[in-house]
Design a protein around this motif. Structure first.
Motif, PDB file in Angstrom:
ATOM      1  N   ASP A 171       0.815  -1.201   0.000  1.00 39.78           N
ATOM      2  CA  ASP A 171       0.000   0.000   0.000  1.00 39.78           C
ATOM      3  C   ASP A 171       0.857   1.264   0.000  1.00 39.78           C
ATOM      4  O   ASP A 171       1.819   1.385   0.756  1.00 39.78           O
ATOM      5  CB  ASP A 171      -0.900  -0.016   1.239  1.00 39.78           C
ATOM      6  N   LYS A 172       0.532   2.182  -0.906  1.00 38.68           N
ATOM      7  CA  LYS A 172       1.150   3.501  -1.040  1.00 38.68           C
ATOM      8  C   LYS A 172       2.538   3.451  -1.655  1.00 38.68           C
ATOM      9  O   LYS A 172       3.244   4.474  -1.663  1.00 38.68           O
ATOM     10  CB  LYS A 172       1.189   4.240   0.300  1.00 38.68           C
ATOM     11  N   ALA A 173       2.935   2.299  -2.190  1.00 33.40           N
ATOM     12  CA  ALA A 173       4.223   2.221  -2.885  1.00 33.40           C
ATOM     13  C   ALA A 173       4.153   3.006  -4.189  1.00 33.40           C
ATOM     14  O   ALA A 173       3.075   3.317  -4.707  1.00 33.40           O
ATOM     15  CB  ALA A 173       4.592   0.772  -3.163  1.00 33.40           C
ATOM     16  N   THR A 181       4.658   7.394 -13.678  1.00 29.22           N
ATOM     17  CA  THR A 181       4.676   7.070 -12.257  1.00 29.22           C
ATOM     18  C   THR A 181       3.525   6.124 -11.951  1.00 29.22           C
ATOM     19  O   THR A 181       2.382   6.379 -12.354  1.00 29.22           O
ATOM     20  CB  THR A 181       4.533   8.341 -11.402  1.00 29.22           C
ATOM     21  N   VAL A 182       3.824   5.035 -11.261  1.00 29.12           N
ATOM     22  CA  VAL A 182       2.800   4.058 -10.873  1.00 29.12           C
ATOM     23  C   VAL A 182       2.623   4.149  -9.362  1.00 29.12           C
ATOM     24  O   VAL A 182       3.587   4.009  -8.611  1.00 29.12           O
ATOM     25  CB  VAL A 182       3.205   2.630 -11.270  1.00 29.12           C
ATOM     26  N   THR A 183       1.390   4.398  -8.940  1.00 28.62           N
ATOM     27  CA  THR A 183       1.068   4.503  -7.515  1.00 28.62           C
ATOM     28  C   THR A 183       0.153   3.345  -7.133  1.00 28.62           C
ATOM     29  O   THR A 183      -0.711   2.940  -7.911  1.00 28.62           O
ATOM     30  CB  THR A 183       0.368   5.838  -7.210  1.00 28.62           C
ATOM     31  N   VAL A 184       0.354   2.821  -5.923  1.00 31.03           N
ATOM     32  CA  VAL A 184      -0.306   1.584  -5.481  1.00 31.03           C
ATOM     33  C   VAL A 184      -1.155   1.854  -4.249  1.00 31.03           C
ATOM     34  O   VAL A 184      -0.736   2.568  -3.341  1.00 31.03           O
ATOM     35  CB  VAL A 184       0.764   0.515  -5.134  1.00 31.03           C
ATOM     36  N   ARG A 185      -2.352   1.292  -4.228  1.00 30.45           N
ATOM     37  CA  ARG A 185      -3.160   1.288  -3.009  1.00 30.45           C
ATOM     38  C   ARG A 185      -3.700  -0.113  -2.744  1.00 30.45           C
ATOM     39  O   ARG A 185      -4.032  -0.854  -3.665  1.00 30.45           O
ATOM     40  CB  ARG A 185      -4.339   2.255  -3.102  1.00 30.45           C
ATOM     41  N   ASN A 186      -3.785  -0.455  -1.472  1.00 28.98           N
ATOM     42  CA  ASN A 186      -4.398  -1.704  -1.033  1.00 28.98           C
ATOM     43  C   ASN A 186      -5.908  -1.512  -1.027  1.00 28.98           C
ATOM     44  O   ASN A 186      -6.421  -0.559  -0.447  1.00 28.98           O
ATOM     45  CB  ASN A 186      -3.893  -2.050   0.367  1.00 28.98           C
ATOM     46  N   LEU A 205      -4.094  -5.205  -4.705  1.00 30.00           N
ATOM     47  CA  LEU A 205      -3.645  -3.877  -5.090  1.00 30.00           C
ATOM     48  C   LEU A 205      -4.448  -3.284  -6.248  1.00 30.00           C
ATOM     49  O   LEU A 205      -4.899  -4.004  -7.141  1.00 30.00           O
ATOM     50  CB  LEU A 205      -2.170  -3.923  -5.494  1.00 30.00           C
ATOM     51  N   SER A 206      -4.602  -1.979  -6.221  1.00 29.10           N
ATOM     52  CA  SER A 206      -5.067  -1.186  -7.355  1.00 29.10           C
ATOM     53  C   SER A 206      -3.924  -0.276  -7.774  1.00 29.10           C
ATOM     54  O   SER A 206      -3.092   0.121  -6.944  1.00 29.10           O
ATOM     55  CB  SER A 206      -6.294  -0.364  -6.979  1.00 29.10           C
ATOM     56  N   PHE A 207      -3.876   0.051  -9.061  1.00 32.47           N
ATOM     57  CA  PHE A 207      -2.748   0.803  -9.616  1.00 32.47           C
ATOM     58  C   PHE A 207      -3.223   2.073 -10.305  1.00 32.47           C
ATOM     59  O   PHE A 207      -4.244   2.069 -11.009  1.00 32.47           O
ATOM     60  CB  PHE A 207      -1.987  -0.035 -10.648  1.00 32.47           C
ATOM     61  N   SER A 225     -14.351   0.916  -1.932  1.00 34.97           N
ATOM     62  CA  SER A 225     -13.072   1.229  -1.284  1.00 34.97           C
ATOM     63  C   SER A 225     -12.780   2.715  -1.357  1.00 34.97           C
ATOM     64  O   SER A 225     -12.617   3.265  -2.441  1.00 34.97           O
ATOM     65  CB  SER A 225     -11.932   0.442  -1.959  1.00 34.97           C
ATOM     66  N   GLY A 226     -12.709   3.348  -0.193  1.00 37.02           N
ATOM     67  CA  GLY A 226     -12.304   4.744  -0.142  1.00 37.02           C
ATOM     68  C   GLY A 226     -10.879   4.932  -0.608  1.00 37.02           C
ATOM     69  O   GLY A 226     -10.539   5.977  -1.188  1.00 37.02           O
ATOM     70  N   GLU A 227     -10.043   3.923  -0.380  1.00 39.75           N
ATOM     71  CA  GLU A 227      -8.648   4.016  -0.828  1.00 39.75           C
ATOM     72  C   GLU A 227      -8.564   4.068  -2.351  1.00 39.75           C
ATOM     73  O   GLU A 227      -7.765   4.825  -2.915  1.00 39.75           O
ATOM     74  CB  GLU A 227      -7.850   2.825  -0.295  1.00 39.75           C
ATOM     75  N   VAL A 228      -9.387   3.264  -3.034  1.00 43.53           N
ATOM     76  CA  VAL A 228      -9.387   3.287  -4.497  1.00 43.53           C
ATOM     77  C   VAL A 228      -9.957   4.606  -5.015  1.00 43.53           C
ATOM     78  O   VAL A 228      -9.457   5.177  -5.991  1.00 43.53           O
ATOM     79  CB  VAL A 228     -10.173   2.090  -5.065  1.00 43.53           C
ATOM     80  N   GLU A 229     -10.996   5.118  -4.371  1.00 47.03           N
ATOM     81  CA  GLU A 229     -11.533   6.419  -4.771  1.00 47.03           C
ATOM     82  C   GLU A 229     -10.472   7.508  -4.633  1.00 47.03           C
ATOM     83  O   GLU A 229     -10.342   8.383  -5.497  1.00 47.03           O
ATOM     84  CB  GLU A 229     -12.759   6.757  -3.928  1.00 47.03           C
ATOM     85  N   GLU A 230      -9.719   7.445  -3.565  1.00 47.88           N
ATOM     86  CA  GLU A 230      -8.625   8.411  -3.368  1.00 47.88           C
ATOM     87  C   GLU A 230      -7.566   8.259  -4.451  1.00 47.88           C
ATOM     88  O   GLU A 230      -7.071   9.245  -5.004  1.00 47.88           O
ATOM     89  CB  GLU A 230      -8.007   8.194  -1.985  1.00 47.88           C
ATOM     90  N   LEU A 231      -7.222   7.014  -4.769  1.00 47.17           N
ATOM     91  CA  LEU A 231      -6.229   6.748  -5.809  1.00 47.17           C
ATOM     92  C   LEU A 231      -6.703   7.278  -7.156  1.00 47.17           C
ATOM     93  O   LEU A 231      -5.911   7.805  -7.947  1.00 47.17           O
ATOM     94  CB  LEU A 231      -5.981   5.245  -5.906  1.00 47.17           C
ATOM     95  N   ALA A 232      -7.992   7.149  -7.442  1.00 49.47           N
ATOM     96  CA  ALA A 232      -8.540   7.491  -8.757  1.00 49.47           C
ATOM     97  C   ALA A 232      -8.946   8.951  -8.887  1.00 49.47           C
ATOM     98  O   ALA A 232      -9.407   9.362  -9.961  1.00 49.47           O
ATOM     99  CB  ALA A 232      -9.750   6.607  -9.050  1.00 49.47           C
ATOM    100  N   ALA A 233      -8.778   9.736  -7.850  1.00 46.81           N
ATOM    101  CA  ALA A 233      -9.262  11.113  -7.864  1.00 46.81           C
ATOM    102  C   ALA A 233      -8.743  11.876  -9.086  1.00 46.81           C
ATOM    103  O   ALA A 233      -7.539  11.986  -9.293  1.00 46.81           O
ATOM    104  CB  ALA A 233      -8.850  11.827  -6.583  1.00 46.81           C
ATOM    105  N   GLY A 234      -9.683  12.363  -9.906  1.00 42.64           N
ATOM    106  CA  GLY A 234      -9.333  13.178 -11.059  1.00 42.64           C
ATOM    107  C   GLY A 234      -8.704  12.434 -12.216  1.00 42.64           C
ATOM    108  O   GLY A 234      -8.241  13.069 -13.175  1.00 42.64           O
ATOM    109  N   ALA A 235      -8.678  11.100 -12.170  1.00 43.35           N
ATOM    110  CA  ALA A 235      -8.047  10.334 -13.249  1.00 43.35           C
ATOM    111  C   ALA A 235      -8.833  10.508 -14.547  1.00 43.35           C
ATOM    112  O   ALA A 235     -10.042  10.699 -14.553  1.00 43.35           O
ATOM    113  CB  ALA A 235      -7.958   8.861 -12.882  1.00 43.35           C
ATOM    114  N   ASP A 236      -8.118  10.412 -15.669  1.00 42.96           N
ATOM    115  CA  ASP A 236      -8.778  10.502 -16.967  1.00 42.96           C
ATOM    116  C   ASP A 236      -9.595   9.257 -17.281  1.00 42.96           C
ATOM    117  O   ASP A 236     -10.651   9.342 -17.914  1.00 42.96           O
ATOM    118  CB  ASP A 236      -7.732  10.716 -18.071  1.00 42.96           C
ATOM    119  N   LEU A 237      -9.088   8.095 -16.860  1.00 46.59           N
ATOM    120  CA  LEU A 237      -9.749   6.828 -17.188  1.00 46.59           C
ATOM    121  C   LEU A 237      -9.690   5.905 -15.986  1.00 46.59           C
ATOM    122  O   LEU A 237      -8.630   5.702 -15.397  1.00 46.59           O
ATOM    123  CB  LEU A 237      -9.050   6.168 -18.383  1.00 46.59           C
TER     124      LEU A 237
END
Length: 332
Positions: A171-173, A181-186, A205-207, A225-237
């Motif tokens: 998580d958070k790697a 840049t590849v960011t990781v969330r559990n 993991l989600s990437f 998953s709130g963690e995935v929503e945080e990871l995806a914030a503002g993503a194009d796809l």
């Protein structure tokens, strides 16, 4: 009104083979994606573990920075790559979301075929804790075949230890690769007790892939998953899994009439807690504010069945951006 779109219309060419996106009401001028935006190919789009006659197991190809990067590698991945004119030797890296077999079943073939074709050594494999153990087991299974080789006395032997280099992520790697840049969330595909040995040992993991031209988030298998929503914030796809749990449970019960009720209830609990319903998908996309949505790892009624449109309606009740349920070999 439903909005259906892919990020490509018409045909692209990769290694001399045409790639055709499945499109519905795509913008007429959306004929290409800038090189620095990369290309995402849904190689396999069916939810496991049951094999499908029409869809391959979960796998994706991200073409970025001149590299071919697999994101999950379900059974049949090598054959799907061949449809694009790509050899297994041309794969530069693999990202694995979690260690369920429908997401990893094609890795043994990928490694074995690379060994047989004298591919460049050291395929980079990125995955959650346990990936090193899994890859070591796959390489051990290849020892008899590598020892026998082609049955030619004195022929050089393949050094299996040179086939792969494994990097375990948590998580958070973060990873820098191919100009992105590849960011990781559990995520919430597992629900082990937070202080348990299993929670410490395994993650799903989600990437997020931040390319120079756009950002792509891949959920892998996850529940809400709130963690995935945080990871995806503002993503194009956002490339996201989705299941029709009611339909799946009914099919399981129909195919296994003697299944003990406690087992059936356990399966249903897993599916409802650790996967996304259409309404969950819409809520996740809306909360993250993503630009477009691609549904994969799909378990449900196919196009041509009226219920297929119910999934899109349920998503659209939460999310008003462009959305498509992907087929194998679509390009975005």
């Amino acid at each position: 009104m439903f909005k259906f779109a892919t990020a490509l219309a018409g045909a692209l060419t990769l290694a001399g083979a045409p790639l055709h996106a499945q499109e519905v009401d795509a913008a007429p001028d959306a004929t290409a994606v800038a090189v620095d935006a990369g290309r995402w190919v849904t190689l396999g789009t069916v939810a496991g573990p049951v094999a499908s006659p029409t869809r391959s197991q979960p796998a994706n190809l991200l073409i970025a920075g001149g590299q071919n990067i697999l994101v999950d590698v379900g059974d049949g991945t090598a054959g799907q790559l061949a449809k694009l004119g790509l050899r297994t030797a041309q794969v530069d890296a693999v990202f694995i979301s979690h260690l369920h077999w429908d997401h990893t079943g094609g890795l043994a073939a990928l490694l074995g075929l690379r060994a047989q074709t004298n591919s460049p050594p050291r395929l980079r494999i990125y995955g959650p804790p346990g990936t090193k153990e899994m890859v070591a087991g796959l390489l051990a299974s290849m020892v008899p075949g590598a020892t026998a080789g082609y049955g030619v006395p004195g022929a050089p032997k393949t050094d299996l230890n040179e086939l792969a280099e494994v990097f375990e992520l948590r998580d958070k790697a973060g990873v820098e690769l191919a100009g992105m840049t590849v960011t990781v969330r559990n995520n919430s595909h597992y629900s082990f007790a937070a202080d348990s040995d299993l929670a410490d040992r395994f993650e799903s993991l989600s990437f997020r892939f931040d390319l120079p031209g756009r950002s792509i988030v891949y959920t892998g298998d996850t529940g809400p998953s709130g963690e995935v929503e945080e990871l995806a914030a503002g993503a194009d796809l956002l490339v996201v899994e989705m299941m029709d749990v009611d339909d799946t449970i009914a099919e399981i019960r129909r195919d296994n009439p003697n299944m003990p009720e406690v087992v059936a209830r356990g399966i249903e609990q897993h599916l409802r807690n650790h996967h996304l319903l259409p309404s969950d998908v819409g809520q996740m996309a809306a909360s993250a504010g993503v630009g477009a949505l691609v549904v994969t790892h799909f378990a449900g009624r196919e196009r041509g069945d009226p219920k297929h449109f119910e999934y899109l309606r349920d998503i659209a009740e939460q999310y008003d951006g462009p959305v498509v349920i992907a087929n194998d070999m679509d390009v975005y």
